[in-house]
Motif scaffolding. Sequence first.
Motif, PDB file in Angstrom:
ATOM      1  N   GLY A   1       3.655  12.702   9.373  1.00  0.00           N
ATOM      2  CA  GLY A   1       4.435  11.819  10.227  1.00  0.00           C
ATOM      3  C   GLY A   1       4.115  10.356  10.002  1.00  0.00           C
ATOM      4  N   MET A   2       4.924   9.487  10.612  1.00  0.00           N
ATOM      5  CA  MET A   2       4.738   8.050  10.437  1.00  0.00           C
ATOM      6  C   MET A   2       3.399   7.585  10.974  1.00  0.00           C
ATOM      7  SD  MET A   2       8.356   6.072  10.959  1.00  0.00           S
ATOM      8  CE  MET A   2       8.398   6.399  12.705  1.00  0.00           C
ATOM      9  N   ALA A   3       2.974   8.127  12.116  1.00  0.00           N
ATOM     10  CA  ALA A   3       1.709   7.701  12.703  1.00  0.00           C
ATOM     11  C   ALA A   3       0.540   8.024  11.772  1.00  0.00           C
ATOM     12  CB  ALA A   3       1.505   8.377  14.060  1.00  0.00           C
ATOM     13  N   TYR A   4       0.558   9.217  11.165  1.00  0.00           N
ATOM     14  CA  TYR A   4      -0.517   9.598  10.244  1.00  0.00           C
ATOM     15  C   TYR A   4      -0.505   8.706   9.010  1.00  0.00           C
ATOM     16  CZ  TYR A   4      -3.335  12.363   7.024  1.00  0.00           C
ATOM     17  OH  TYR A   4      -4.293  12.758   6.128  1.00  0.00           O
ATOM     18  N   ILE A   5       0.666   8.502   8.432  1.00  0.00           N
ATOM     19  CA  ILE A   5       0.753   7.679   7.225  1.00  0.00           C
ATOM     20  C   ILE A   5       0.297   6.251   7.503  1.00  0.00           C
ATOM     21  CG2 ILE A   5       2.361   6.674   5.560  1.00  0.00           C
ATOM     22  CD1 ILE A   5       3.994   9.232   5.746  1.00  0.00           C
ATOM     23  N   GLY A   6       0.732   5.701   8.638  1.00  0.00           N
ATOM     24  CA  GLY A   6       0.373   4.318   8.942  1.00  0.00           C
ATOM     25  C   GLY A   6      -1.086   4.134   9.269  1.00  0.00           C
ATOM     26  N   CYS A   7      -1.646   4.998  10.129  1.00  0.00           N
ATOM     27  CA  CYS A   7      -3.004   4.796  10.637  1.00  0.00           C
ATOM     28  C   CYS A   7      -4.083   5.394   9.748  1.00  0.00           C
ATOM     29  CB  CYS A   7      -3.124   5.382  12.047  1.00  0.00           C
ATOM     30  SG  CYS A   7      -2.045   4.593  13.256  1.00  0.00           S
TER      31      CYS A   7
ATOM     32  N   VAL B   1       0.825  -1.211   0.000  1.00  0.00           N
ATOM     33  CA  VAL B   1       0.000   0.000   0.000  1.00  0.00           C
ATOM     34  C   VAL B   1       0.857   1.258   0.000  1.00  0.00           C
ATOM     35  CG1 VAL B   1      -1.724   1.306   1.302  1.00  0.00           C
ATOM     36  CG2 VAL B   1      -1.949  -1.164   1.091  1.00  0.00           C
ATOM     37  N   GLN B   2       1.981   1.236   0.732  1.00  0.00           N
ATOM     38  CA  GLN B   2       2.775   2.453   0.854  1.00  0.00           C
ATOM     39  C   GLN B   2       3.463   2.831  -0.453  1.00  0.00           C
ATOM     40  OE1 GLN B   2       6.151   2.717   3.307  1.00  0.00           O
ATOM     41  NE2 GLN B   2       7.211   0.933   2.463  1.00  0.00           N
ATOM     42  N   ALA B   3       3.528   1.909  -1.412  1.00  0.00           N
ATOM     43  CA  ALA B   3       4.110   2.242  -2.718  1.00  0.00           C
ATOM     44  C   ALA B   3       3.139   3.014  -3.606  1.00  0.00           C
ATOM     45  CB  ALA B   3       4.549   0.963  -3.423  1.00  0.00           C
ATOM     46  N   MET B   4       1.874   3.156  -3.171  1.00  0.00           N
ATOM     47  CA  MET B   4       0.885   3.850  -3.996  1.00  0.00           C
ATOM     48  C   MET B   4       1.072   5.359  -3.928  1.00  0.00           C
ATOM     49  SD  MET B   4      -2.494   1.527  -3.293  1.00  0.00           S
ATOM     50  CE  MET B   4      -2.493  -0.214  -3.705  1.00  0.00           C
ATOM     51  N   GLU B   5       0.486   6.051  -4.914  1.00  0.00           N
ATOM     52  CA  GLU B   5       0.747   7.479  -5.085  1.00  0.00           C
ATOM     53  C   GLU B   5       0.209   8.316  -3.929  1.00  0.00           C
ATOM     54  OE1 GLU B   5      -0.803   8.630  -8.837  1.00  0.00           O
ATOM     55  OE2 GLU B   5       0.716   7.534  -9.995  1.00  0.00           O
ATOM     56  N   PHE B   6      -0.960   7.967  -3.372  1.00  0.00           N
ATOM     57  CA  PHE B   6      -1.519   8.807  -2.319  1.00  0.00           C
ATOM     58  C   PHE B   6      -0.666   8.744  -1.047  1.00  0.00           C
ATOM     59  CE2 PHE B   6      -3.578   4.682  -1.925  1.00  0.00           C
ATOM     60  CZ  PHE B   6      -3.520   4.414  -0.573  1.00  0.00           C
ATOM     61  N   VAL B   7       0.027   7.622  -0.827  1.00  0.00           N
ATOM     62  CA  VAL B   7       0.932   7.538   0.328  1.00  0.00           C
ATOM     63  C   VAL B   7       2.185   8.366   0.063  1.00  0.00           C
ATOM     64  CG1 VAL B   7       2.240   5.993   1.813  1.00  0.00           C
ATOM     65  CG2 VAL B   7       0.027   5.262   0.924  1.00  0.00           C
ATOM     66  N   GLN B   8       2.688   8.308  -1.157  1.00  0.00           N
ATOM     67  CA  GLN B   8       3.853   9.120  -1.487  1.00  0.00           C
ATOM     68  C   GLN B   8       3.532  10.608  -1.406  1.00  0.00           C
ATOM     69  OE1 GLN B   8       6.775   7.658  -1.799  1.00  0.00           O
ATOM     70  NE2 GLN B   8       5.719   5.687  -1.529  1.00  0.00           N
ATOM     71  N   ALA B   9       2.285  10.959  -1.767  1.00  0.00           N
ATOM     72  CA  ALA B   9       1.877  12.361  -1.640  1.00  0.00           C
ATOM     73  C   ALA B   9       1.840  12.787  -0.174  1.00  0.00           C
ATOM     74  CB  ALA B   9       0.507  12.559  -2.289  1.00  0.00           C
ATOM     75  N   ALA B  10       1.375  11.892   0.693  1.00  0.00           N
ATOM     76  CA  ALA B  10       1.359  12.210   2.119  1.00  0.00           C
ATOM     77  C   ALA B  10       2.777  12.389   2.649  1.00  0.00           C
ATOM     78  CB  ALA B  10       0.626  11.110   2.881  1.00  0.00           C
ATOM     79  N   ARG B  11       3.717  11.568   2.183  1.00  0.00           N
ATOM     80  CA  ARG B  11       5.114  11.741   2.595  1.00  0.00           C
ATOM     81  C   ARG B  11       5.655  13.090   2.110  1.00  0.00           C
ATOM     82  NH1 ARG B  11       7.861   7.361   4.586  1.00  0.00           N
ATOM     83  NH2 ARG B  11       6.916   5.301   4.319  1.00  0.00           N
ATOM     84  N   ALA B  12       5.292  13.452   0.868  1.00  0.00           N
ATOM     85  CA  ALA B  12       5.775  14.724   0.323  1.00  0.00           C
ATOM     86  C   ALA B  12       5.198  15.909   1.089  1.00  0.00           C
ATOM     87  CB  ALA B  12       5.405  14.822  -1.159  1.00  0.00           C
ATOM     88  N   ARG B  13       4.000  15.772   1.646  1.00  0.00           N
ATOM     89  CA  ARG B  13       3.414  16.846   2.449  1.00  0.00           C
ATOM     90  C   ARG B  13       4.080  16.966   3.813  1.00  0.00           C
ATOM     91  NH1 ARG B  13      -1.582  14.374   1.094  1.00  0.00           N
ATOM     92  NH2 ARG B  13      -1.827  13.797   3.294  1.00  0.00           N
ATOM     93  N   GLY B  14       4.906  15.981   4.159  1.00  0.00           N
ATOM     94  CA  GLY B  14       5.589  16.023   5.444  1.00  0.00           C
ATOM     95  C   GLY B  14       4.809  15.383   6.579  1.00  0.00           C
TER      96      GLY B  14
END
Length: 289
Positions: free
Chosen positions: A194-200, A179-192
């Motif tokens: 945190g790990m808790a937000y991305i994971g949960c 799932v983390q390889a998908m574009e919406f996760v990469q966009a969340a990483r680019a927005r800065g």
Amino acid sequence: MTTPALTPVPSAPARARPGKRLLSALPPSGLLGLAIVLFWLVVTVAGPAMAPHDAAAIVDPEVFGVVSAQFPLGTDYLGRDMLSRILYGARYTVALALASTVLASGCGTLLGLYAAVAGGWADAGLSRALDALISIPSKMFALMMVASFGSSVPVLILTAAIGFLPGAYRIARALAVNVQAMEFVQAARARGEGMAYIGCVEILPNMIRPVLADFGLRFVFTVLLLSGLSFLSLGVQPPEADWGSLVRENIGGLPEGAPAVLMPALAIATLTIGVNLLIDNLRGKRKDA
């Protein structure tokens, strides 16, 4: 000046409640599995109140009594009512397995999410440590734990939870990595984020169905593990009894086909079949848009 007639706007159809959507999505076999699971959950909660006799009361002078109107599931090797024994035993068989599975799947999912999102040394360290644990067969690990710490309810719960945690971790990590390889996760990483937000928020909701299916499968494995330990006299100890203990203590009635040995085994079988039917149909029916 005339006022044009207003055409009433049709109201939007009310959204179906989540419970109704679940029931409508399940095929008949899934509904059967859900009904069996709900039945045993009700028995787990209200079993002692539903039992016609006390679980330890000797109510019949005849041992290994046959099915009758007074004793619908017969009597055991001491003349105790088997229906009452099974209703009381559900508290241990279902409740212990449920607690162990919640602990194993919950911790395994959280660790898998953390490993997938963090990556690097955290992912490698967790994976190698749990690989070492998963290499020990669950029954052998359970025997080691019971031999070291004795047989008690907390020990049984922790033993089953630790034994099945690596498998839950592996499933959760594999799903999270995809799932983390998908574009919406990469966009969340680019927005800065945190790990808790991305994971949960980003990853977990998109892997919840496979995680729930794995939860049901691990629940079945836990029921069979704890029942097997009780059959070997290493599980729930007398005077309490779970379904595995009931099979063991009435094994002497097997040559004559006594209901006392068949009914607890049938209870274990119906519970595992019901859970399997439910998780096999968890995806429900797909509808065209």
